[in-house]
Design an enzyme around this catalytic site. Structure first.
Site, PDB file in Angstrom:
ATOM      1  N   ASN A 221      23.299   3.055  -0.810  1.00 30.49           N
ATOM      2  CA  ASN A 221      22.026   3.164   0.072  1.00 30.49           C
ATOM      3  C   ASN A 221      21.134   2.191  -0.013  1.00 30.49           C
ATOM      4  OD1 ASN A 221      19.287   3.896   0.657  1.00 30.49           O
ATOM      5  ND2 ASN A 221      19.957   6.202   0.595  1.00 30.49           N
TER       6      ASN A 221
ATOM      7  N   HIS B 150      16.088   0.735  -0.178  1.00 29.81           N
ATOM      8  CA  HIS B 150      14.806  -0.100  -0.815  1.00 29.81           C
ATOM      9  C   HIS B 150      15.093  -1.575  -0.670  1.00 29.81           C
ATOM     10  CE1 HIS B 150      13.188   3.597  -2.042  1.00 29.81           C
ATOM     11  NE2 HIS B 150      14.287   4.011  -2.645  1.00 29.81           N
TER      12      HIS B 150
ATOM     13  N   GLU C  85      26.375  17.153   0.136  1.00 29.94           N
ATOM     14  CA  GLU C  85      25.879  16.537  -0.842  1.00 29.94           C
ATOM     15  C   GLU C  85      25.225  17.268  -1.931  1.00 29.94           C
ATOM     16  OE1 GLU C  85      24.759  12.478   0.144  1.00 29.94           O
ATOM     17  OE2 GLU C  85      23.736  12.153  -1.628  1.00 29.94           O
TER      18      GLU C  85
ATOM     19  N   THR D 272      13.275  12.046  -1.497  1.00 28.48           N
ATOM     20  CA  THR D 272      13.752  13.159  -0.975  1.00 28.48           C
ATOM     21  C   THR D 272      13.535  14.380  -2.364  1.00 28.48           C
ATOM     22  OG1 THR D 272      15.216  12.329   0.234  1.00 28.48           O
ATOM     23  CG2 THR D 272      15.580  14.398   0.131  1.00 28.48           C
TER      24      THR D 272
ATOM     25  N   ARG E 248      13.456   7.594   8.343  1.00 27.31           N
ATOM     26  CA  ARG E 248      12.362   8.740   7.928  1.00 27.31           C
ATOM     27  C   ARG E 248      11.514   8.697   9.074  1.00 27.31           C
ATOM     28  NH1 ARG E 248      11.741  10.221   2.044  1.00 27.31           N
ATOM     29  NH2 ARG E 248      10.158  11.351   2.878  1.00 27.31           N
TER      30      ARG E 248
ATOM     31  N   HIS F  74      18.262   5.938   5.227  1.00 26.16           N
ATOM     32  CA  HIS F  74      17.302   7.257   5.829  1.00 26.16           C
ATOM     33  C   HIS F  74      16.553   6.886   6.769  1.00 26.16           C
ATOM     34  CE1 HIS F  74      14.834  10.851   4.114  1.00 26.16           C
ATOM     35  NE2 HIS F  74      15.155  10.740   5.286  1.00 26.16           N
TER      36      HIS F  74
ATOM     37  N   GLU G 192      21.086   9.386   6.754  1.00 26.24           N
ATOM     38  CA  GLU G 192      20.099  10.467   6.314  1.00 26.24           C
ATOM     39  C   GLU G 192      19.317  10.977   7.229  1.00 26.24           C
ATOM     40  OE1 GLU G 192      18.928   9.618   2.282  1.00 26.24           O
ATOM     41  OE2 GLU G 192      20.925   9.477   1.414  1.00 26.24           O
TER      42      GLU G 192
ATOM     43  N   HIS H  99      21.392  11.174  -5.611  1.00 19.20           N
ATOM     44  CA  HIS H  99      20.224  10.835  -6.143  1.00 19.20           C
ATOM     45  C   HIS H  99      19.879  10.760  -7.592  1.00 19.20           C
ATOM     46  CE1 HIS H  99      15.938  11.391  -5.705  1.00 19.20           C
ATOM     47  NE2 HIS H  99      16.233  11.500  -4.199  1.00 19.20           N
ATOM     48  N   GLY H 100      19.066   9.604  -7.710  1.00 17.23           N
ATOM     49  CA  GLY H 100      18.888   9.161  -9.197  1.00 17.23           C
ATOM     50  C   GLY H 100      19.859   8.746  -9.889  1.00 17.23           C
TER      51      GLY H 100
ATOM     52  N   ARG I 286       9.387   4.322   6.869  1.00 14.71           N
ATOM     53  CA  ARG I 286       9.137   3.400   5.806  1.00 14.71           C
ATOM     54  C   ARG I 286      10.395   2.738   5.300  1.00 14.71           C
ATOM     55  NH1 ARG I 286       8.669   7.882   0.990  1.00 14.71           N
ATOM     56  NH2 ARG I 286       7.430   9.156   2.382  1.00 14.71           N
TER      57      ARG I 286
HETATM   58  N1  PXP Z   1      21.344  11.062  -1.360  1.00  9.98           N
HETATM   59  C1  PXP Z   1      20.579  11.435  -0.575  1.00  9.98           C
HETATM   60  C2  PXP Z   1      20.659  12.802   0.224  1.00  9.98           C
HETATM   61  C3  PXP Z   1      19.265  10.832  -0.485  1.00  9.98           C
HETATM   62  O1  PXP Z   1      18.438  11.398   0.221  1.00  9.98           O
HETATM   63  C4  PXP Z   1      19.041   9.793  -1.496  1.00  9.98           C
HETATM   64  C5  PXP Z   1      17.845   8.983  -1.538  1.00  9.98           C
HETATM   65  O2  PXP Z   1      17.614   8.531  -0.026  1.00  9.98           O
HETATM   66  C6  PXP Z   1      20.019   9.245  -2.088  1.00  9.98           C
HETATM   67  C7  PXP Z   1      21.479  10.012  -2.163  1.00  9.98           C
HETATM   68  C8  PXP Z   1      20.248   8.135  -3.082  1.00  9.98           C
HETATM   69  O3  PXP Z   1      19.399   8.269  -4.223  1.00  9.98           O
HETATM   70  P1  PXP Z   1      18.851   7.196  -5.037  1.00  9.98           P
HETATM   71  O4  PXP Z   1      18.132   6.153  -4.010  1.00  9.98           O
HETATM   72  O5  PXP Z   1      18.108   7.837  -6.204  1.00  9.98           O
HETATM   73  O6  PXP Z   1      20.125   6.615  -5.709  1.00  9.98           O
END
Ligand code: PXP
Length: 252
Positions: A10, A13, A154, A104, A48, A46, A73, A194-195, A52
């Site tokens: 992803n 950032h 997911e 999210t 949004r 993503h 996303e 995520h995370g 952003r």
């Molecule tokens: N999967 C989804 C559906 C997400 O919304 C995100 C964050 O945009 C991620 C994965 C990736 O999460 P992270 O940036 O915390 O690794």
């Protein structure tokens, strides 16, 4: 046990930093190319409502100029649906979105939204996308995804990653393991994300039915210290090691 576990990187950032100054640097396309060289199997971004992260132009360039498939996303809104159908990404992940949130927060409530979500599944599938729902590891959500005939979910790993190591994290991991098995039994492809970090990725990568991990924030943050190539390669290696060990244990 599935084949090689896929890694979706992803790049949101990278764009957060670019957008902080409103210019063109750092370029998300450069990050995507680097991710491909470092072993990523896909790029995740993503779009949004407040833009952003990536913008509309970024989507077109990520689809047209990068060899890896884009997993877009997006929230289940008419604006996003129109954009997705215009760009036709190979994969779409439907996520909940609140304007003020930092990231999210939690999975999409597919149970509550089923009636409206059905048309998104149909339209996106007809547009050629693999449709995925980002959900909490909750059987009711998975059953609702199955009822909508979506091919993939997911599983939200954020609560597991945020939990302190020990009993609480183990309990969250157990929820994800059970949810992955339930989704697999329903015939739904299982992704997770995520995370995730170097410390938390192993147990998730070891879950047999998980076919893809989507990771962003940690990889981009770690890249500040060791470079993007190195952070992705290390993540890839940790995923592969955990999956190989799980395979070994099961075939022993
Ligand atoms: N999967 C989804 C559906 C997400 O919304 C995100 C964050 O945009 C991620 C994965 C990736 O999460 P992270 O940036 O915390 O690794």
């Amino acid at each position: 046990m599935s084949r090689r576990l896929r890694l979706g990187v992803n790049i949101d950032h990278v764009v957060t930093i670019r957008n902080a100054r409103g210019g063109g640097h750092p370029e998300p396309l450069r990050a995507a190319r680097l991710a491909a060289e470092a072993g990523a199997d896909g790029i995740v971004a993503h779009l949004r409502e407040d833009r952003r992260h990536i913008g509309d132009d970024d989507i077109a360039r990520l689809i047209n100029e990068i060899d890896l498939p884009l997993n877009l996303e997006m929230a289940a809104t008419d604006e996003m649906l129109e954009i997705a159908l215009r760009h036709r990404p190979p994969a779409v992940c439907l996520v909940p979105e609140k304007r003020q949130e930092l990231t999210t927060e939690g999975g999409l409530d597919v149970v509550a939204g089923a009636r409206d979500l059905a048309r998104f599944v149909t339209a996106l599938r007809d547009g050629g996308a693999r449709v995925c729902f980002f959900v909490d590891p909750d059987f009711r959500q998975l059953d609702a995804v199955k009822a909508l005939d979506a091919p993939a979910v997911e599983l939200h790993t954020g609560t597991y990653c945020d939990a302190p190591p020990g009993e609480k994290r183990e309990a969250e991991l157990a929820r994800i393991v059970a949810a992955a098995a339930h989704a697999d039994a329903l015939g739904i492809e299982v992704l997770a994300g995520h995370g995730l970090s170097f410390d938390t990725v192993g147990p998730i990568a070891a879950i047999p039915s998980v076919v893809e991990l989507n990771i962003g924030h940690f990889l981009i943050g770690e890249a500040i210290f060791c470079g993007l190539d190195s952070s992705i390669r290390r993540m890839r290696a940790l995923m592969d090691k955990a999956r190989a060990e799980a395979l070994g244990e099961r075939s022993a």
